[in-house]
Design an enzyme around this catalytic site. Sequence first.
Site, PDB file in Angstrom:
ATOM      1  N   GLN A  94       3.155   9.940   1.696  1.00  0.00           N
ATOM      2  CA  GLN A  94       4.462   9.113   1.585  1.00  0.00           C
ATOM      3  C   GLN A  94       5.191   9.806   0.465  1.00  0.00           C
ATOM      4  O   GLN A  94       6.228   9.262   0.253  1.00  0.00           O
ATOM      5  CB  GLN A  94       4.181   7.540   1.589  1.00  0.00           C
ATOM      6  CG  GLN A  94       3.788   7.106   3.053  1.00  0.00           C
ATOM      7  CD  GLN A  94       3.543   5.713   2.878  1.00  0.00           C
ATOM      8  OE1 GLN A  94       2.540   5.431   2.277  1.00  0.00           O
ATOM      9  NE2 GLN A  94       4.542   5.150   3.283  1.00  0.00           N
ATOM     10  N   CYS A 104       6.419  -0.135   7.641  1.00  0.00           N
ATOM     11  CA  CYS A 104       6.057   1.161   6.941  1.00  0.00           C
ATOM     12  C   CYS A 104       7.120   1.434   6.074  1.00  0.00           C
ATOM     13  O   CYS A 104       8.248   1.562   6.330  1.00  0.00           O
ATOM     14  CB  CYS A 104       5.642   2.016   7.881  1.00  0.00           C
ATOM     15  SG  CYS A 104       5.097   3.734   6.957  1.00  0.00           S
ATOM     16  N   LEU A 105       6.863   1.708   4.799  1.00  0.00           N
ATOM     17  CA  LEU A 105       7.950   2.212   3.817  1.00  0.00           C
ATOM     18  C   LEU A 105       8.558   3.758   4.282  1.00  0.00           C
ATOM     19  O   LEU A 105       9.722   3.869   3.835  1.00  0.00           O
ATOM     20  CB  LEU A 105       7.164   2.447   2.387  1.00  0.00           C
ATOM     21  CG  LEU A 105       6.748   1.277   1.854  1.00  0.00           C
ATOM     22  CD1 LEU A 105       5.663   1.500   0.663  1.00  0.00           C
ATOM     23  CD2 LEU A 105       7.595   0.318   1.340  1.00  0.00           C
ATOM     24  N   HIS A 138      -4.053   1.019   7.921  1.00  0.00           N
ATOM     25  CA  HIS A 138      -2.727   1.635   8.004  1.00  0.00           C
ATOM     26  C   HIS A 138      -2.797   3.043   7.089  1.00  0.00           C
ATOM     27  O   HIS A 138      -1.941   4.134   7.454  1.00  0.00           O
ATOM     28  CB  HIS A 138      -1.657   0.618   7.566  1.00  0.00           C
ATOM     29  CG  HIS A 138      -0.167   1.129   7.598  1.00  0.00           C
ATOM     30  ND1 HIS A 138       0.749   0.609   8.431  1.00  0.00           N
ATOM     31  CD2 HIS A 138       0.538   2.144   6.845  1.00  0.00           C
ATOM     32  CE1 HIS A 138       1.955   1.050   8.239  1.00  0.00           C
ATOM     33  NE2 HIS A 138       1.729   2.206   7.115  1.00  0.00           N
ATOM     34  N   GLU A 139      -2.978   2.829   5.777  1.00  0.00           N
ATOM     35  CA  GLU A 139      -3.130   3.990   4.888  1.00  0.00           C
ATOM     36  C   GLU A 139      -3.906   5.088   5.355  1.00  0.00           C
ATOM     37  O   GLU A 139      -3.611   6.254   5.217  1.00  0.00           O
ATOM     38  CB  GLU A 139      -3.612   3.617   3.580  1.00  0.00           C
ATOM     39  CG  GLU A 139      -2.712   2.377   3.044  1.00  0.00           C
ATOM     40  CD  GLU A 139      -1.137   2.712   2.820  1.00  0.00           C
ATOM     41  OE1 GLU A 139      -0.924   3.827   3.182  1.00  0.00           O
ATOM     42  OE2 GLU A 139      -0.429   1.680   2.717  1.00  0.00           O
ATOM     43  N   HIS A 155      -2.230   7.188   7.712  1.00  0.00           N
ATOM     44  CA  HIS A 155      -1.186   8.001   6.774  1.00  0.00           C
ATOM     45  C   HIS A 155      -2.000   9.360   6.550  1.00  0.00           C
ATOM     46  O   HIS A 155      -1.337  10.693   6.613  1.00  0.00           O
ATOM     47  CB  HIS A 155      -0.614   7.610   5.706  1.00  0.00           C
ATOM     48  CG  HIS A 155       0.687   6.658   5.902  1.00  0.00           C
ATOM     49  ND1 HIS A 155       1.610   7.048   6.709  1.00  0.00           N
ATOM     50  CD2 HIS A 155       0.885   5.350   5.537  1.00  0.00           C
ATOM     51  CE1 HIS A 155       2.503   6.149   6.599  1.00  0.00           C
ATOM     52  NE2 HIS A 155       2.078   5.097   6.128  1.00  0.00           N
ATOM     53  N   GLY A 197       0.648  -1.252   0.048  1.00  0.00           N
ATOM     54  CA  GLY A 197       0.123  -0.118   0.194  1.00  0.00           C
ATOM     55  C   GLY A 197       0.793   1.174   0.081  1.00  0.00           C
ATOM     56  O   GLY A 197       2.137   1.083   0.399  1.00  0.00           O
TER      57      GLY A 197
HETATM   58 ZN    ZN Z   1       3.302   3.298   6.082  1.00  0.00          ZN
END
Ligand code: ZN
Length: 163
Positions: free
Chosen positions: A53, A91-92, A133-134, A137, A48
């Site tokens: 991000q 997380c990225l 999770h998104e 963000h 995702g």
């Molecule tokens: Zn993340």
Amino acid sequence: MPKILKIIQEKDPILRKRAEPVKNPGSPEIKELVADMVATMIEINGVGLAAPQVGASCRIFTVNVEDKISVFINPEIKDFSSDKIPFEEGCLSVPKIWGPVVRPKKLTVKALDENGKPFKIRAKGLLARVIQHEMDHLNGALFIDKAEKLFSIEEGEGKETRI
Ligand code: ZN
């Protein structure tokens, strides 16, 4: 051709801002951003990716679960299940850290797709996890705020799902 975008990392204040609603869903600019986000998510093997991000503070995220790519613009989550489960998240934007986060198992989400068309789905499993999770963000939250504990990647290598 879609561009591969740079992933914004944890200390950047854009990740702590509430992202703005998209006023022109389906417009060429939004379609371009979505195409770049999808290309970037695939390139980095993310399940995702949220617009903040990649430095765009607007309410868009993309998801890649079980080889299905979905786009959510101006998403609204409702009807969380009362049953919750822990799942190890990574997380990225937060490299080398993972940890278990307890979240509802199922939910309903309403959003617009990449063409600005409304849709509604009931999600469970990994899809429900990634959507939550998104959504965090888009609201300026990170999984490290919610994790029961945090581990460094050496302990959890290969276990984390980067979202
Ligand atoms: Zn993340």
